[in-house]
Enzyme design. Structure first.
Site, PDB file in Angstrom:
ATOM      1  N   LEU A   1      25.387  16.867   4.515  1.00  0.00           N
ATOM      2  CA  LEU A   1      26.298  15.809   4.001  1.00  0.00           C
ATOM      3  C   LEU A   1      27.453  15.514   4.736  1.00  0.00           C
ATOM      4  CD1 LEU A   1      26.111  16.479  -0.084  1.00  0.00           C
ATOM      5  CD2 LEU A   1      25.032  14.605   1.253  1.00  0.00           C
TER       6      LEU A   1
ATOM      7  N   ARG B   1      28.050  11.807   6.521  1.00  0.00           N
ATOM      8  CA  ARG B   1      29.117  10.604   6.117  1.00  0.00           C
ATOM      9  C   ARG B   1      29.601  10.085   7.539  1.00  0.00           C
ATOM     10  NH1 ARG B   1      31.325  15.433   2.593  1.00  0.00           N
ATOM     11  NH2 ARG B   1      30.195  15.023   0.740  1.00  0.00           N
TER      12      ARG B   1
ATOM     13  N   TYR C   1      26.876   6.779  -2.042  1.00  0.00           N
ATOM     14  CA  TYR C   1      26.124   7.969  -1.562  1.00  0.00           C
ATOM     15  C   TYR C   1      26.824   8.794  -0.502  1.00  0.00           C
ATOM     16  CZ  TYR C   1      24.120   4.150   1.768  1.00  0.00           C
ATOM     17  OH  TYR C   1      23.889   3.211   2.672  1.00  0.00           O
ATOM     18  N   GLU C   2      26.422  10.134  -0.290  1.00  0.00           N
ATOM     19  CA  GLU C   2      26.896  11.011   0.490  1.00  0.00           C
ATOM     20  C   GLU C   2      28.359  11.485  -0.220  1.00  0.00           C
ATOM     21  OE1 GLU C   2      24.929  11.792   2.618  1.00  0.00           O
ATOM     22  OE2 GLU C   2      23.795  10.239   3.088  1.00  0.00           O
ATOM     23  N   GLY C   3      28.667  11.142  -1.433  1.00  0.00           N
ATOM     24  CA  GLY C   3      29.584  11.334  -2.141  1.00  0.00           C
ATOM     25  C   GLY C   3      30.525  10.250  -2.666  1.00  0.00           C
TER      26      GLY C   3
END
Length: 382
Positions: free
Chosen positions: A241, A245, A364-366
């Site tokens: 992840l 990013r 997404y990806e946090g």
């Protein structure tokens, strides 16, 4: 510090830009409307090396670096964010896990066909009831002789509708937290019995990308497909992840720049009160402000990419780039639609699609809150 791209990077950037303009842009609107990614376009990108950019030629990759990969992500995302996320999940999530944590045998067997253009990868982490709470995962892998038997489901698995290989995360020890009891597996979506891939999840944006629910019903996975150490899957997932990013930040930069480019072109042609819209100083000031923010996001993204290429602690830089670039993408796309008025709201122009696509970069990806946790955690605030 050199803020200029090398001659090689400039050549790579031009190659990606030409491909995006000639091959992707003409298909972007229809793919979004039909919510299906063009298999012919996918094959072309595989053929031309778009899925192996930062990976070694030793394993069949292009042999470029992370910065070159971000240039690709930006150029394709200028015209189609669905293409951007298709490349990103394959490259930053699936391939990076195998490249960094796989054995030599696993790299030759599973990484090589992914980066040489033979196969497409995806990443199975998010679950229907857990979302960003990875430690709330319920998918389990039970040891049985020479295999693990996996049962559970993963949601929002990008590329899963046409992917061959999935890096899947499941709990091998439920007596401890997921951070210690999760294991990564290399799974073949098309050949292993018990795997069911749903129809595409209907979404607001990145509609052409394949994004499905993948269900695992007592799927037997040989132990040779365990990636890294048993119980070490959480570390692998988080590391992927971090890398992902950077790609999402580049995607956000591309969406923003693409939307601003469309607005500028519109402003050159559209007249109000006998003058082109771009002739008004208010317009010029707003465009200057937006371009400044895009450039700032781009430089943050390049910094993260260079730090990764230099084997540094790039995680906080990637989080900063993703946090800022996703915010800029949403601001710029909204401004582009507003600037173009009723036409910006119409599907005839791509900015409404870009505005829909931009939102997911904040998720997404946090989420932005997760990014702030990553950044603040590196600041030694306590």
């Amino acid at each position: 510090m050199d803020f200029q791209l090398s001659k090689m990077h400039l050549l790579q950037q031009e190659l990606y830009r030409k491909f995006a303009e000639t091959e992707i842009k003409p298909l972007a609107k229809d793919m979004d409307e039909e919510e299906v990614y063009s298999p012919e376009l996918l094959e072309k990108m595989q053929k031309y090396g778009f899925f192996g950019i930062p990976y070694s030629k030793e394993y069949g990759g292009v042999g470029a670096d992370t910065l070159a990969y971000t240039l690709c992500m930006e150029e394709v995302s200028k015209v189609d964010a669905s293409t951007g996320i298709t490349i990103s999940v394959h490259t930053s999530l699936c391939c990076s896990c195998i490249n960094e944590f796989g054995t030599e045998e696993q790299k030759q067997k599973y990484l090589r066909p992914l980066v040489d253009g033979s196969k497409i990868g995806c990443y199975g982490l998010t679950e229907p009831g857990a979302g960003s709470d990875v430690q709330g995962a319920q998918t389990v892998a039970v040891e049985d002789g020479d295999d693990y038997v996996i049962t559970g489901s993963k949601v929002f698995t990008t590329n899963s509708g046409f992917a061959d290989t999935c890096v899947l995360f499941a709990l091998t020890d439920r007596s401890v937290p997921a951070a210690k009891g999760m294991t990564a597996f290399i799974v073949d979506l098309k050949e292993m019995p018990g795997i069911t891939v749903s129809e595409n999840i209907e979404r607001m944006g990145i509609r052409a990308a394949s994004n499905c629910i993948v269900t695992y019903d007592k799927v037997r996975v040989p132990k040779e497909r365990v990636l890294g150490k048993v119980g070490g899957g959480f570390k692998i997932a988080m590391k992927a992840l971090d890398a992902g990013r950077i790609g999402i930040a580049a995607q956000a930069v591309g969406i923003a720049q693409g939307a601003l480019n469309e607005a500028i072109q519109y402003g050159k042609e559209r007249k109000q009160f006998g003058k082109t819209i771009n002739s008004f100083q208010n317009t010029q000031f707003k465009m200057a402000e937006l371009q400044t923010k895009i450039d700032a996001a781009r430089l943050l993204t390049w910094r993260a990419a260079k730090e990764k290429d230099n084997h540094g602690n790039y995680g906080p830089y990637a989080a900063m780039a993703k946090l800022f670039a996703s915010d800029v993408a949403n601001e710029v796309t909204r401004a582009a639609v507003q600037f173009m008025g009723g036409y910006g709201y119409c599907r005839e122009y791509p900015v409404e699609r870009m505005m829909r696509d931009a939102k997911i970069t904040e998720i997404y990806e946090g989420t932005s809150e997760v990014m702030k946790m990553v950044i603040s955690g590196s600041m030694k605030l306590k």
